[in-house]
Scaffold this motif. Structure first.
Motif, mmCIF file in Angstrom:
data_model
loop_
_atom_site.group_PDB
_atom_site.id
_atom_site.type_symbol
_atom_site.label_atom_id
_atom_site.label_comp_id
_atom_site.label_asym_id
_atom_site.label_seq_id
_atom_site.Cartn_x
_atom_site.Cartn_y
_atom_site.Cartn_z
ATOM 1 N N ARG A 1 0.972 -1.265 -0.113
ATOM 2 C CA ARG A 1 0.044 -0.127 0.001
ATOM 3 C C ARG A 1 0.932 1.370 -0.067
ATOM 4 N N GLY A 2 2.069 1.037 0.183
ATOM 5 C CA GLY A 2 2.986 2.308 0.038
ATOM 6 C C GLY A 2 3.401 2.732 1.452
ATOM 7 N N GLY A 3 3.225 1.910 2.308
ATOM 8 C CA GLY A 3 3.619 2.070 3.948
ATOM 9 C C GLY A 3 5.051 1.869 3.991
ATOM 10 N N ASN A 4 5.594 2.690 4.933
ATOM 11 C CA ASN A 4 7.047 2.322 5.146
ATOM 12 C C ASN A 4 7.220 1.639 6.696
ATOM 13 N N GLU A 5 8.083 1.003 6.803
ATOM 14 C CA GLU A 5 8.370 0.257 8.192
ATOM 15 C C GLU A 5 8.693 1.232 9.225
ATOM 16 N N ILE A 6 9.488 2.220 8.939
ATOM 17 C CA ILE A 6 9.867 3.272 9.763
ATOM 18 C C ILE A 6 9.164 4.604 9.454
ATOM 19 N N GLN A 7 8.443 5.119 10.590
ATOM 20 C CA GLN A 7 7.824 6.543 10.062
ATOM 21 C C GLN A 7 8.825 7.494 11.198
ATOM 22 N N GLN A 8 8.989 8.649 10.389
ATOM 23 C CA GLN A 8 9.872 9.549 11.237
ATOM 24 C C GLN A 8 8.701 10.698 11.642
ATOM 25 N N THR A 9 8.966 11.066 12.935
ATOM 26 C CA THR A 9 8.255 11.903 13.494
ATOM 27 C C THR A 9 8.943 13.351 13.271
ATOM 28 N N VAL A 10 7.973 14.274 12.861
ATOM 29 C CA VAL A 10 8.444 15.501 12.717
ATOM 30 C C VAL A 10 7.490 16.714 13.352
ATOM 31 N N ILE A 11 8.001 17.736 13.658
ATOM 32 C CA ILE A 11 7.381 18.895 14.511
ATOM 33 C C ILE A 11 6.696 19.921 13.559
ATOM 34 N N LEU A 12 5.474 20.021 13.452
ATOM 35 C CA LEU A 12 4.950 21.135 12.490
ATOM 36 C C LEU A 12 4.403 22.416 13.358
ATOM 37 N N HIS A 13 4.384 23.580 12.802
ATOM 38 C CA HIS A 13 3.634 24.615 13.659
ATOM 39 C C HIS A 13 2.553 24.953 12.758
ATOM 40 N N LEU A 14 1.580 24.943 13.554
ATOM 41 C CA LEU A 14 0.168 25.114 12.828
ATOM 42 C C LEU A 14 -0.494 26.501 13.297
ATOM 43 N N SER A 15 -1.264 27.053 12.250
ATOM 44 C CA SER A 15 -1.764 28.199 12.987
ATOM 45 C C SER A 15 -2.795 27.922 13.889
ATOM 46 N N PRO A 16 -3.475 28.935 14.631
ATOM 47 C CA PRO A 16 -4.500 28.464 15.649
ATOM 48 C C PRO A 16 -5.647 27.720 14.666
ATOM 49 N N GLN A 17 -6.015 28.412 13.445
ATOM 50 C CA GLN A 17 -7.180 28.105 12.815
ATOM 51 C C GLN A 17 -6.788 26.561 12.243
ATOM 52 N N ALA A 18 -5.771 26.287 11.779
ATOM 53 C CA ALA A 18 -5.421 25.010 11.275
ATOM 54 C C ALA A 18 -5.534 23.863 12.753
ATOM 55 N N LEU A 19 -4.731 24.442 13.607
ATOM 56 C CA LEU A 19 -5.054 23.474 14.611
ATOM 57 C C LEU A 19 -6.384 23.365 15.265
ATOM 58 N N HIS A 20 -7.259 24.118 15.208
ATOM 59 C CA HIS A 20 -8.543 23.820 15.507
ATOM 60 C C HIS A 20 -9.388 22.893 14.618
ATOM 61 N N LYS A 21 -9.002 23.176 13.158
ATOM 62 C CA LYS A 21 -9.566 22.203 12.144
ATOM 63 C C LYS A 21 -9.106 20.878 12.433
ATOM 64 N N ALA A 22 -7.897 20.774 12.690
ATOM 65 C CA ALA A 22 -7.203 19.274 13.050
ATOM 66 C C ALA A 22 -7.869 18.617 14.199
ATOM 67 N N GLU A 23 -8.027 19.417 15.280
ATOM 68 C CA GLU A 23 -8.878 18.976 16.508
ATOM 69 C C GLU A 23 -10.266 18.379 16.276
ATOM 70 N N LEU A 24 -10.730 18.933 15.254
ATOM 71 C CA LEU A 24 -12.059 18.760 14.916
ATOM 72 C C LEU A 24 -12.169 17.297 14.043
ATOM 73 N N LEU A 25 -11.015 16.798 13.586
ATOM 74 C CA LEU A 25 -10.732 15.546 12.958
ATOM 75 C C LEU A 25 -10.881 14.422 13.957
ATOM 76 N N GLY A 26 -10.737 14.415 15.456
ATOM 77 C CA GLY A 26 -11.073 13.499 16.134
ATOM 78 C C GLY A 26 -9.708 12.935 16.805
ATOM 79 N N ALA A 27 -9.814 11.825 17.331
ATOM 80 C CA ALA A 27 -8.666 11.079 17.840
ATOM 81 C C ALA A 27 -7.694 10.509 16.931
ATOM 82 N N ASP A 28 -8.175 10.366 15.565
ATOM 83 C CA ASP A 28 -7.231 9.676 14.580
ATOM 84 C C ASP A 28 -6.637 10.862 13.743
ATOM 85 N N SER A 29 -6.721 12.143 14.144
ATOM 86 C CA SER A 29 -6.367 13.556 13.537
ATOM 87 C C SER A 29 -4.956 13.229 12.956
#
Length: 101
Positions: A51-79
């Motif tokens: 399916r295109g997955g990788n065995e190793i995923q890398q963690t990254v830090i992204l800075h989101l605007s307050p608006q984008a963060l709010h929309k992301a939180e609305l996606l639920g636990a699987d955000s």
């Protein structure tokens, strides 16, 4: 049990304790979640690669605007998974990438 935790404010001592206890709980198998054999686990990994997955995923830090963060939180636990798929699709869209440069 399901709980929403606001990571922006950090964990409370109670939440830290709940997470610690959850880590120590044994896995309980049932008819909906039976234990997998070594062969089934290998096949599961293989299907992820197909399916295109990788065995190793890398963690990254992204800075989101307050608006984008709010929309992301609305996606639920699987955000995080949803955001990962959104980013993957956006990066594969040449026009979208050029619009954001």
């Amino acid at each position: 049990m399901r709980m929403n935790i606001d990571l922006a404010n950090g964990l409370t001592k109670e939440q830290e304790e709940m997470i610690r206890q959850a880590k120590e709980m044994p896995v309980i198998y049932d008819e909906d979640c039976p234990p997998l054999s070594e062969q089934e686990l290998r096949e599961f990994k293989c299907a992820d690669r197909i399916r295109g997955g990788n065995e190793i995923q890398q963690t990254v830090i992204l800075h989101l605007s307050p608006q984008a963060l709010h929309k992301a939180e609305l996606l639920g636990a699987d955000s995080p998974s949803v955001l990962s798929r959104l980013l993957e699709r956006a990066l594969n869209n040449k026009d979208m990438v050029e619009d954001c440069l």
